[in-house]
Scaffold this motif. Structure first.
Motif, PDB file in Angstrom:
ATOM      1  N   PHE A 103      34.900  40.590  40.192  1.00 17.22           N
ATOM      2  CA  PHE A 103      33.684  40.380  39.404  1.00 17.22           C
ATOM      3  C   PHE A 103      32.485  40.142  40.318  1.00 17.22           C
ATOM      4  O   PHE A 103      31.419  40.759  40.153  1.00 17.22           O
ATOM      5  CB  PHE A 103      33.903  39.199  38.460  1.00 17.22           C
ATOM      6  CG  PHE A 103      32.648  38.570  37.912  1.00 17.22           C
ATOM      7  CD1 PHE A 103      31.837  39.255  37.027  1.00 17.22           C
ATOM      8  CD2 PHE A 103      32.289  37.276  38.282  1.00 17.22           C
ATOM      9  CE1 PHE A 103      30.682  38.676  36.521  1.00 17.22           C
ATOM     10  CE2 PHE A 103      31.139  36.685  37.783  1.00 17.22           C
ATOM     11  CZ  PHE A 103      30.334  37.395  36.902  1.00 17.22           C
ATOM     12  N   ARG A 104      32.660  39.262  41.302  1.00 17.56           N
ATOM     13  CA  ARG A 104      31.554  38.920  42.195  1.00 17.56           C
ATOM     14  C   ARG A 104      31.167  40.090  43.090  1.00 17.56           C
ATOM     15  O   ARG A 104      29.977  40.358  43.297  1.00 17.56           O
ATOM     16  CB  ARG A 104      31.945  37.705  43.031  1.00 17.56           C
ATOM     17  CG  ARG A 104      32.041  36.423  42.217  1.00 17.56           C
ATOM     18  CD  ARG A 104      32.690  35.297  42.990  1.00 17.56           C
ATOM     19  NE  ARG A 104      32.724  34.062  42.201  1.00 17.56           N
ATOM     20  CZ  ARG A 104      33.582  33.070  42.407  1.00 17.56           C
ATOM     21  NH1 ARG A 104      34.468  33.171  43.376  1.00 17.56           N
ATOM     22  NH2 ARG A 104      33.555  31.991  41.652  1.00 17.56           N
ATOM     23  N   GLU A 105      32.161  40.790  43.634  1.00 15.48           N
ATOM     24  CA  GLU A 105      31.848  41.903  44.527  1.00 15.48           C
ATOM     25  C   GLU A 105      31.273  43.095  43.762  1.00 15.48           C
ATOM     26  O   GLU A 105      30.422  43.826  44.275  1.00 15.48           O
ATOM     27  CB  GLU A 105      33.095  42.303  45.304  1.00 15.48           C
ATOM     28  CG  GLU A 105      33.558  41.225  46.288  1.00 15.48           C
ATOM     29  CD  GLU A 105      34.655  41.699  47.220  1.00 15.48           C
ATOM     30  OE1 GLU A 105      34.816  42.934  47.380  1.00 15.48           O
ATOM     31  OE2 GLU A 105      35.361  40.841  47.786  1.00 15.48           O
ATOM     32  N   ALA A 106      31.732  43.288  42.529  1.00 12.35           N
ATOM     33  CA  ALA A 106      31.222  44.405  41.724  1.00 12.35           C
ATOM     34  C   ALA A 106      29.745  44.220  41.393  1.00 12.35           C
ATOM     35  O   ALA A 106      28.993  45.203  41.310  1.00 12.35           O
ATOM     36  CB  ALA A 106      32.046  44.541  40.446  1.00 12.35           C
ATOM     37  N   ILE A 107      29.320  42.970  41.197  1.00 12.92           N
ATOM     38  CA  ILE A 107      27.893  42.714  40.932  1.00 12.92           C
ATOM     39  C   ILE A 107      27.047  43.276  42.063  1.00 12.92           C
ATOM     40  O   ILE A 107      25.994  43.887  41.838  1.00 12.92           O
ATOM     41  CB  ILE A 107      27.636  41.199  40.763  1.00 12.92           C
ATOM     42  CG1 ILE A 107      28.283  40.689  39.483  1.00 12.92           C
ATOM     43  CG2 ILE A 107      26.133  40.908  40.734  1.00 12.92           C
ATOM     44  CD1 ILE A 107      28.270  39.180  39.363  1.00 12.92           C
ATOM     45  N   GLY A 108      27.506  43.062  43.307  1.00 10.71           N
ATOM     46  CA  GLY A 108      26.770  43.559  44.461  1.00 10.71           C
ATOM     47  C   GLY A 108      26.696  45.066  44.528  1.00 10.71           C
ATOM     48  O   GLY A 108      25.831  45.626  45.215  1.00 10.71           O
ATOM     49  N   ARG A 109      27.605  45.735  43.822  1.00 14.47           N
ATOM     50  CA  ARG A 109      27.596  47.206  43.770  1.00 14.47           C
ATOM     51  C   ARG A 109      27.009  47.718  42.461  1.00 14.47           C
ATOM     52  O   ARG A 109      27.112  48.915  42.158  1.00 14.47           O
ATOM     53  CB  ARG A 109      29.030  47.731  43.937  1.00 14.47           C
ATOM     54  CG  ARG A 109      29.672  47.421  45.287  1.00 14.47           C
ATOM     55  CD  ARG A 109      29.093  48.265  46.402  1.00 14.47           C
ATOM     56  NE  ARG A 109      29.236  49.683  46.140  1.00 14.47           N
ATOM     57  CZ  ARG A 109      30.357  50.387  46.416  1.00 14.47           C
ATOM     58  NH1 ARG A 109      31.395  49.778  46.981  1.00 14.47           N
ATOM     59  NH2 ARG A 109      30.400  51.671  46.160  1.00 14.47           N
ATOM     60  N   GLY A 110      26.416  46.819  41.669  1.00  8.73           N
ATOM     61  CA  GLY A 110      25.749  47.253  40.441  1.00  8.73           C
ATOM     62  C   GLY A 110      26.668  47.491  39.267  1.00  8.73           C
ATOM     63  O   GLY A 110      26.346  48.267  38.362  1.00  8.73           O
ATOM     64  N   VAL A 111      27.836  46.815  39.239  1.00  9.02           N
ATOM     65  CA  VAL A 111      28.791  46.983  38.142  1.00  9.02           C
ATOM     66  C   VAL A 111      29.138  45.610  37.563  1.00  9.02           C
ATOM     67  O   VAL A 111      29.391  44.660  38.309  1.00  9.02           O
ATOM     68  CB  VAL A 111      30.078  47.681  38.630  1.00  9.02           C
ATOM     69  CG1 VAL A 111      31.103  47.781  37.490  1.00  9.02           C
ATOM     70  CG2 VAL A 111      29.768  49.069  39.169  1.00  9.02           C
ATOM     71  N   LEU A 112      29.153  45.501  36.241  1.00 11.07           N
ATOM     72  CA  LEU A 112      29.492  44.250  35.562  1.00 11.07           C
ATOM     73  C   LEU A 112      30.815  44.385  34.831  1.00 11.07           C
ATOM     74  O   LEU A 112      30.996  45.308  34.023  1.00 11.07           O
ATOM     75  CB  LEU A 112      28.400  43.877  34.559  1.00 11.07           C
ATOM     76  CG  LEU A 112      26.974  43.718  35.101  1.00 11.07           C
ATOM     77  CD1 LEU A 112      26.018  43.445  33.949  1.00 11.07           C
ATOM     78  CD2 LEU A 112      26.910  42.602  36.127  1.00 11.07           C
ATOM     79  N   ILE A 113      31.752  43.484  35.110  1.00 11.47           N
ATOM     80  CA  ILE A 113      33.024  43.426  34.394  1.00 11.47           C
ATOM     81  C   ILE A 113      33.226  41.995  33.899  1.00 11.47           C
ATOM     82  O   ILE A 113      32.479  41.088  34.267  1.00 11.47           O
ATOM     83  CB  ILE A 113      34.212  43.833  35.282  1.00 11.47           C
ATOM     84  CG1 ILE A 113      34.343  42.869  36.474  1.00 11.47           C
ATOM     85  CG2 ILE A 113      34.074  45.278  35.759  1.00 11.47           C
ATOM     86  CD1 ILE A 113      35.643  43.007  37.245  1.00 11.47           C
ATOM     87  N   THR A 114      34.254  41.786  33.072  1.00 14.67           N
ATOM     88  CA  THR A 114      34.584  40.446  32.596  1.00 14.67           C
ATOM     89  C   THR A 114      35.929  40.025  33.165  1.00 14.67           C
ATOM     90  O   THR A 114      36.947  40.649  32.860  1.00 14.67           O
ATOM     91  CB  THR A 114      34.646  40.402  31.060  1.00 14.67           C
ATOM     92  OG1 THR A 114      33.419  40.901  30.515  1.00 14.67           O
ATOM     93  CG2 THR A 114      34.867  38.988  30.572  1.00 14.67           C
ATOM     94  N   PRO A 115      35.965  38.975  34.009  1.00 18.26           N
ATOM     95  CA  PRO A 115      37.239  38.520  34.573  1.00 18.26           C
ATOM     96  C   PRO A 115      38.133  37.891  33.515  1.00 18.26           C
ATOM     97  O   PRO A 115      37.666  37.192  32.611  1.00 18.26           O
ATOM     98  CB  PRO A 115      36.809  37.495  35.632  1.00 18.26           C
ATOM     99  CG  PRO A 115      35.439  37.068  35.245  1.00 18.26           C
ATOM    100  CD  PRO A 115      34.812  38.222  34.525  1.00 18.26           C
ATOM    101  N   GLY A 116      39.438  38.122  33.635  1.00 19.23           N
ATOM    102  CA  GLY A 116      40.378  37.646  32.630  1.00 19.23           C
ATOM    103  C   GLY A 116      40.536  36.145  32.571  1.00 19.23           C
ATOM    104  O   GLY A 116      41.003  35.611  31.557  1.00 19.23           O
ATOM    105  N   SER A 117      40.168  35.433  33.628  1.00 18.95           N
ATOM    106  CA  SER A 117      40.329  33.969  33.655  1.00 18.95           C
ATOM    107  C   SER A 117      39.586  33.280  32.521  1.00 18.95           C
ATOM    108  O   SER A 117      39.934  32.157  32.135  1.00 18.95           O
ATOM    109  CB  SER A 117      39.847  33.414  34.999  1.00 18.95           C
ATOM    110  OG  SER A 117      40.678  33.847  36.051  1.00 18.95           O
ATOM    111  N   LEU A 118      38.573  33.920  31.972  1.00 16.69           N
ATOM    112  CA  LEU A 118      37.788  33.317  30.885  1.00 16.69           C
ATOM    113  C   LEU A 118      38.596  33.166  29.606  1.00 16.69           C
ATOM    114  O   LEU A 118      38.208  32.401  28.718  1.00 16.69           O
ATOM    115  CB  LEU A 118      36.551  34.179  30.591  1.00 16.69           C
ATOM    116  CG  LEU A 118      35.514  34.325  31.710  1.00 16.69           C
ATOM    117  CD1 LEU A 118      34.453  35.329  31.314  1.00 16.69           C
ATOM    118  CD2 LEU A 118      34.879  32.987  32.033  1.00 16.69           C
TER     119      LEU A 118
END
Length: 471
Positions: free
Chosen positions: A420-435
Motif C-alpha cells: 500500500f505504502r510503496e504503491a502510493i509512491g508509484r501513483g496507485v491506491l489499493i486497500t490493505p487487508g489488515s483493515l
C-alpha cells in the motif's frame, strides 16, 4: 549493528532531510519486527557516530518517532521502540492519505479503492428532470416537510417494487446509508459485553461500530459459500450470542456470496439459539455470473430473525446518502427511536426524488445498464490480475460486485501494508487487508482492488505497477 541501520543510508538518500530518512528507516524496521517492541534503540551519540551525522539529527529523528507512537523515552534510561496498534494507526494512515489525495490530487492516481459505482455512468440530466418534477409537484414541502420514519412515498415504493408488498411500508425505516443503519441497530440492541459474531474478514465500518458498543466480537472465517456454519453452532453452544453480522452478496472484502443452504441453516440456528441476523445487503444488484441467484436472508426468513439493511448510496449516487432498514417486530420501536435521536430525518427532497425515479422505471433501467458496463470491466480486471499477478496472488472470482480480494502468495516477501505504502509512491491506491480484521496481522497477506472508478487502460497499468512492486 544489530538494528540493521546501514551506515550508507545517508548516501542512498542524498537530497533528503537526514532526520526524516533515519526516522522512516527505523519505522520500517519496527513495522517489520526487525526491531522488537520494547527494544532499546541505540544511544543518540552512538547512532550519530555510526551514521556520520550530528547528535541533533538523531535527536530530531527520535522526537518524530515518539510523536508518531513508534518510540518511548524513559528518563535516564534511553529511547525504546514501541510497537503501534497496527489496525488503529493503519486506519488513520489510510484515511489521512485518501483525504489528502481526494481533496486535490486524485486525478494523478490510479484509484483501486473505490467502493461505489462511478458517477460517470449516471445520467444526471434525467435525475435533474426528476428533481424539477418533484419541486413542481410538492413545492416547499419537498424541502421543509420531514417524516421521522422516512418519506411515505419512498417507503411504499420500496415495499411495492423491491419486496412485492411482502413487507409493510410502515415497517421500513429510511436511513442515511448502510453505515448509519448498522450504527442505529447497534445502539438499539447491543449492550456492553454482548457477543456479536462477524465474518472474518469483514467490513471495517461494522467492526468500528461494534467496538464502540464494547461488544465481544467473535470472528468466523468465510469459505467459498459463506461462513462455516458448524463453527457458528459450536460458538452458540458455549456463548449467549446477540447477533450475527453478515454481508450476504459479494461480501466486503472477500467477495463471497452465501448459497441458500447456508442461509437456511443459519436462520434455523437463529431461531434455536435466539439471536438475530444483521444482513447488510451489499451490491447484490450487480450479479454477472448467471449461476448466482438472489435470495436475501430476509426473503427466506420465516421467524422474524433478520434485521435487513440496504444502501442506495453504493450503487446509486453516494452523495444522496439514502438507505433503508427493515427491523423485526421485537426491535421496531427501539430502532425507530434510535434513528430519530440520531438525526431526526433524512433529506426529504432526495427521498422524494428517489421515489419518483424508482416509480418511473428509471432505477430498473439504470441497474440493467450498470450490470452491462461493470460486467465488461469485471472480466477485464480478472484477465489483468491473472495475466500479471497470477504467479504472485490467489483470488476467488466473486461473480459480481465491484472488487477483487487478493492473497499474496507465501513466496512473495512484501506484505499488503508495505505494498500500500510503496504503491502510493508509484501513483496507485489499493486497500490493505489488515483493515478488515480484528487482529490486523491476519490480513497482512491480503489486499483489495476495486474497479468501479478506473478505466481499462489504468486497470492494466495499475496492475502492472503492482506486479513490479511484488517481489
Amino acid at each position: 549493528m544489530k538494528f540493521l541501520l546501514n551506515k550508507y543510508l545517508m548516501n542512498l538518500n542524498r537530497g533528503k532531510i537526514k532526520y526524516l530518512v533515519i526516522e522512516e528507516h527505523i519505522k520500517k524496521l519496527i513495522d517489520k519486527s526487525n526491531i522488537k517492541d520494547g527494544e532499546k534503540l541505540p544511544s543518540i551519540r552512538k547512532l550519530a557516530q555510526f551514521l556520520g551525522v550530528n547528535n541533533i539529527t538523531i535527536v530530531n529523528a527520535y522526537k518524530r518517532l515518539q510523536s508518531e507512537g513508534y518510540a518511548l523515552q524513559k528518563m535516564g534510561s534511553g529511547t525504546y521502540a514501541k510497537k503501534r496498534d497496527i489496525n488503529r494507526n493503519l486506519n488513520r494512515e489510510y484515511s489521512r492519505v485518501l483525504k489528502k489525495i481526494f481533496s486535490s490530487e486524485i486525478r494523478c492516481y490510479i484509484d483501486f479503492t473505490g467502493e461505489t459505482s462511478s458517477g460517470e455512468f449516471f445520467q444526471i440530466n434525467l435525475f435533474k428532470d426528476v428533481l424539477n418534477e418533484v419541486l413542481d409537484r410538492d413545492g416547499s414541502s419537498a424541502l421543509i416537510y420531514q417524516e421521522p420514519l422516512g418519506y411515505e412515498g419512498l417507503r411504499k415504493s420500496i415495499s411495492d417494487i423491491f419486496w412485492n408488498n411482502s413487507v409493510n411500508a410502515e415497517n421500513i425505516l429510511i436511513v442515511s446509508g448502510a453505515q448509519q443503519g448498522i450504527d442505529v441497530v447497534s445502539k438499539s440492541i447491543l449492550n456492553t459485553n454482548d457477543t456479536v459474531i462477524v465474518e472474518k474478514p469483514t467490513y471495517s465500518g461494522a467492526l468500528s461500530v461494534f467496538k464502540s458498543r464494547k461488544a465481544e466480537i467473535v470472528e468466523i472465517p468465510v469459505e467459498k459459500n459463506g461462513v462455516d456454519v458448524d463453527k457458528i453452532e459450536k460458538i452458540l453452544q458455549k456463548n449467549n450470542v446477540k447477533c450475527f453480522y453478515t454481508m450476504s452478496y459479494f461480501q466486503n472484502p472477500s467477495g463471497i456470496s452465501y448459497n441458500d443452504d447456508k442461509k437456511r441453516r443459519i436462520l434455523r440456528l437463529a431461531e434455536i439459539y435466539d439471536f438475530y441476523i444483521i444482513e447488510d445487503d451489499y451490491l447484490s444488484e450487480l450479479i454477472y455470473d448467471s449461476n448466482i441467484k438472489y435470495n436475501s436472508f430476509k426473503s427466506l426468513d420465516q421467524c422474524d430473525r433478520v434485521i435487513y439493511i440496504k444502501s442506495f448510496s453504493k450503487i446509486f449516487l453516494p452523495g444522496i446518502r439514502i438507505g433503508y432498514l427493515i427491523p423485526p417486530r421485537k426491535f421496531r420501536e427501539n430502532i425507530q427511536n434510535s434513528k430519530i435521536n440520531t438525526d431526526i430525518a433524512t433529506s426529504s427532497l432526495m427521498q422524494r426524488a428517489l421515489d419518483l425515479y424508482i416509480r418511473k422505471g428509471m432505477w430498473k433501467d439504470y441497474i440493467s445498464e450498470l450490470n452491462v458496463k461493470y460486467k465488461d470491466i469485471y472480466i477485464y480486471t480478472e484477465m489483468c490480475i491473472s495475466k500479471y499477478l497470477g504467479d504472485k496472488v490467489d483470488f476467488i472470482k466473486p461473480g459480481g460486485g465491484l472488487h477483487f480480494y487478493l492473497r499474496i502468495k507465501e513466496n512473495i516477501q512484501i506484505d499488503s501494508i508495505s505494498l500500500f505504502r510503496e504503491a502510493i509512491g508509484r501513483g496507485v491506491l489499493i486497500t490493505p487487508g489488515s483493515l478488515y480484521y480484528k487482529n490486523p496481522l491476519e490480513g497482512k497477506r491480503y489486499f483489495k482492488i476495486g474497479f468501479s472508478h478506473v478505466n481499462k487502460e489504468d486497470i492494466e497499468n495499475g496492475i502492472k505497477i503492482l506486479n513490479e512492486l511484488m517481489i
